[in-house]
Motif scaffolding. Structure first.
Motif, short mmCIF file in Angstrom:
data_model
loop_
_atom_site.label_atom_id
_atom_site.label_comp_id
_atom_site.label_asym_id
_atom_site.label_seq_id
_atom_site.Cartn_x
_atom_site.Cartn_y
_atom_site.Cartn_z
N ASP A 39 6.92 1.31 16.75
CA ASP A 39 6.14 0.10 17.00
C ASP A 39 5.12 0.40 18.10
O ASP A 39 5.37 1.24 18.97
CB ASP A 39 7.03 -1.04 17.50
N PHE A 60 -2.69 -0.44 5.54
CA PHE A 60 -3.12 0.74 4.77
C PHE A 60 -2.06 1.84 4.85
O PHE A 60 -1.18 1.81 5.72
CB PHE A 60 -4.47 1.26 5.27
N SER A 61 -2.17 2.81 3.95
CA SER A 61 -1.23 3.93 3.90
C SER A 61 -2.01 5.22 3.68
O SER A 61 -3.02 5.23 2.98
CB SER A 61 -0.24 3.74 2.75
N ARG A 93 10.28 -1.81 8.21
CA ARG A 93 11.54 -1.06 8.29
C ARG A 93 12.72 -1.99 8.10
O ARG A 93 12.59 -3.20 8.25
CB ARG A 93 11.64 -0.36 9.65
N ARG A 111 5.98 -4.22 3.18
CA ARG A 111 7.35 -3.92 3.63
C ARG A 111 7.35 -3.38 5.05
O ARG A 111 6.45 -2.66 5.46
CB ARG A 111 7.98 -2.87 2.71
N THR A 124 0.84 -1.21 0.00
CA THR A 124 0.00 0.00 0.00
C THR A 124 0.87 1.26 0.00
O THR A 124 0.46 2.29 -0.52
CB THR A 124 -0.95 0.03 1.21
N ASN A 125 2.08 1.18 0.59
CA ASN A 125 2.95 2.36 0.56
C ASN A 125 3.34 2.70 -0.87
O ASN A 125 3.39 3.88 -1.24
CB ASN A 125 4.22 2.10 1.40
N GLN A 151 -1.53 -7.89 1.08
CA GLN A 151 -0.34 -7.32 0.44
C GLN A 151 0.56 -8.47 0.03
O GLN A 151 0.90 -9.34 0.83
CB GLN A 151 0.44 -6.43 1.42
N TRP A 186 6.52 -7.36 5.89
CA TRP A 186 5.40 -7.28 6.84
C TRP A 186 4.43 -8.40 6.50
O TRP A 186 3.88 -8.43 5.40
CB TRP A 186 4.71 -5.92 6.77
N ALA A 216 3.62 -7.92 -1.13
CA ALA A 216 5.01 -7.51 -0.84
C ALA A 216 4.99 -6.41 0.22
O ALA A 216 5.61 -5.35 0.03
CB ALA A 216 5.69 -7.04 -2.12
N GLY A 244 2.53 4.32 6.34
CA GLY A 244 1.96 2.99 6.16
C GLY A 244 1.80 2.30 7.50
O GLY A 244 2.75 2.26 8.29
N ILE A 245 0.61 1.80 7.75
CA ILE A 245 0.32 1.22 9.07
C ILE A 245 -0.16 -0.22 8.90
O ILE A 245 -1.09 -0.50 8.13
CB ILE A 245 -0.76 2.06 9.80
N GLY A 246 0.48 -1.12 9.61
CA GLY A 246 0.00 -2.49 9.70
C GLY A 246 -0.49 -2.70 11.12
O GLY A 246 0.26 -2.49 12.07
N LEU A 291 5.51 2.35 8.82
CA LEU A 291 6.62 2.65 7.89
C LEU A 291 6.32 3.98 7.21
O LEU A 291 5.36 4.08 6.43
CB LEU A 291 6.72 1.53 6.84
N GLY A 323 2.96 -2.01 13.35
CA GLY A 323 4.22 -1.46 12.85
C GLY A 323 3.90 -0.35 11.85
O GLY A 323 2.86 -0.41 11.17
C1 BTN Z 1 7.66 -2.31 10.70
O1 BTN Z 1 7.20 -2.72 11.76
O2 BTN Z 1 8.82 -2.58 10.35
C2 BTN Z 1 6.80 -1.45 9.83
C3 BTN Z 1 5.70 -2.26 9.18
C4 BTN Z 1 4.79 -1.44 8.29
C5 BTN Z 1 3.77 -2.29 7.58
C6 BTN Z 1 2.76 -1.46 6.85
S1 BTN Z 1 1.42 -2.45 6.25
C7 BTN Z 1 0.85 -1.11 5.30
C8 BTN Z 1 2.06 -0.42 4.70
N1 BTN Z 1 2.46 -1.04 3.45
C9 BTN Z 1 3.65 -1.64 3.54
O3 BTN Z 1 4.22 -2.26 2.62
N2 BTN Z 1 4.14 -1.49 4.78
C10 BTN Z 1 3.27 -0.70 5.63
#
Ligand code: BTN
Length: 256
Positions: free
Chosen positions: A115, A72-73, A57, A55, A28-29, A51, A62, A53, A143-145, A127, A125
Motif C-alpha cells: 500500500d 491499470f495493469s 488483495r 480486485r 485490468t489484471n 472497472q 477495489w 470488478a 495492477g495499480i489503483g 495487486l 493499492g
Molecule cells: C489492494 O489494495 O488490495 C490492491 C488493489 C489493487 C487495485 C488495482 S486497480 C488495477 C488492477 N486491477 C484490479 O482488478 N486490481 C488492480
C-alpha cells in the motif's frame, strides 16, 4: 484518456508503448493476464476508465470512481525463480510512492505489503499476480489503483482513503500522471541485476511507515502482534513477537 494521450506523453522505451485503454472492463489484471498468456511483451499496459470488478488483495473489491482515477495493469516478464518474486510488490510500491510524493509535494509512505499512504491514508493499492511455468515466472501482472481526482469516498473507506486531488487541492492530468508513473516504474525495473532486490528493499525501507512500530498482522483468523523489524528480499515482513521472530508472507498490517 485514450492510448494516444498516454503514448504522446511517454518517455519510456517499453513500458506503455503497447497500451489498451478501455472505457469499462471487469478487471485490468484479468485482461493483462489474458494478454500475457497470449504472448504480450513486457511493458504491455491495460488501463480501464471504469472497472466493474476491480480486485484487491485478500479477495477484496477495489472501488474507484469511474474516469477520476488510474486503474491499470502492466505485464512484466522478470525471468526470476518463483521464490524470488516477493520483491516485485516492493519495487512497485516504492516507485508509486516516489511518483506520488513528487506530485503531492509531501512524503508518501510504503505500508507492507504493497500500500502507499499519504497523510496516513491509503492513496494507492497494488495487486501482483504471477503465472509460473516450472520454477520460473512466465509473467507477473502488476495492477495499480491510484486515487487521483476522486474527492469523495464511500463512507466505509472515507476515513482511510485519500487522493492526489485531496492532498494538493487541484486536479491532475490522468494520461500525464500515468506516463510519468510508467517512466518511474521502467527506470526502477532491473530484475536481471543481481543487486536489484537489495536496492529495492533499501528504497522501500527508506519510504516505509511500519518498521520499528508495534503492529498486528491479520491473515484470515490469525493475528500476529509484535514490532515490525525488517522487510526481506523475498518480500516477507519479520516481526519480533513475545515468543521470538516470525516471518510473514501475507496479511494486513494494522499499526498500533
Ligand atoms: C489492494 O489494495 O488490495 C490492491 C488493489 C489493487 C487495485 C488495482 S486497480 C488495477 C488492477 N486491477 C484490479 O482488478 N486490481 C488492480
Amino acid at each position: 484518456m485514450n492510448a494516444e494521450s498516454v503514448i504522446s506523453r511517454l518517455a519510456t522505451k517499453t513500458f506503455g508503448r503497447r497500451i489498451e485503454v478501455h472505457g469499462s472492463l471487469g478487471s485490468t489484471n484479468d485482461e493483462a493476464k489474458r494478454l500475457a498468456a497470449a504472448g504480450a511483451p513486457e511493458g504491455t499496459v491495460v488501463v480501464a476508465l471504469e472497472q466493474r470488478a476491480g480486485r484487491g488483495r485478500q479477495d477484496r473489491t477495489w472501488i474507484a470512481e469511474p474516469g477520476k482515477n488510474l486503474t491499470f495493469s502492466i505485464v512484466l516478464r522478470p525471468g526470476l525463480p518463483a521464490d524470488r518474486l516477493g520483491v516485485i510488490p516492493l519495487f512497485a510500491s516504492a516507485a508509486v510512492a516516489s511518483r506520488v510524493s513528487a506530485v503531492c509535494g509531501k512524503p508518501a509512505g510504503c505500508k507492507w505489503p504493497n500500500d502507499v499512504l499519504v497523510s496516513g491514508r491509503k492513496i494507492s493499492g497494488i495487486l501482483c499476480e504471477s503465472t509460473i511455468t516450472g520454477t520460473r515466472a512466465a509473467s507477473v501482472v502488476v495492477g495499480i489503483g491510484l486515487n487521483v481526482n476522486q474527492v469523495e469516498f464511500p463512507a466505509a473507506i472515507a476515513g482511510d482513503a485519500t487522493s492526489i486531488a485531496l492532498e494538493t487541492g487541484s486536479e491532475s492530468d490522468l494520461p500525464g500522471t500515468l506516463a510519468s508513473l510508467l517512466g518511474d516504474l521502467e527506470s526502477a525495473w532491473r530484475p536481471e541485476d543481481p543487486g536489484w532486490p537489495g536496492a529495492v528493499v533499501g528504497e522501500w525501507t527508506r519510504r516505509n511507515v511500519v518498521l520499528g512500530k508495534l503492529v498486528e498482522v491479520v491473515r484470515g483468523a490469525t493475528t500476529i502482534a509484535g514490532v515490525a523489524r525488517e522487510v526481506t528480499e523475498a518480500g516477507t515482513l519479520r516481526i519480533e513477537t513475545g515468543g521470538g521472530a516470525v516471518e510473514v508472507a501475507a496479511g494486513d498490517v494494522h499499526l498500533r
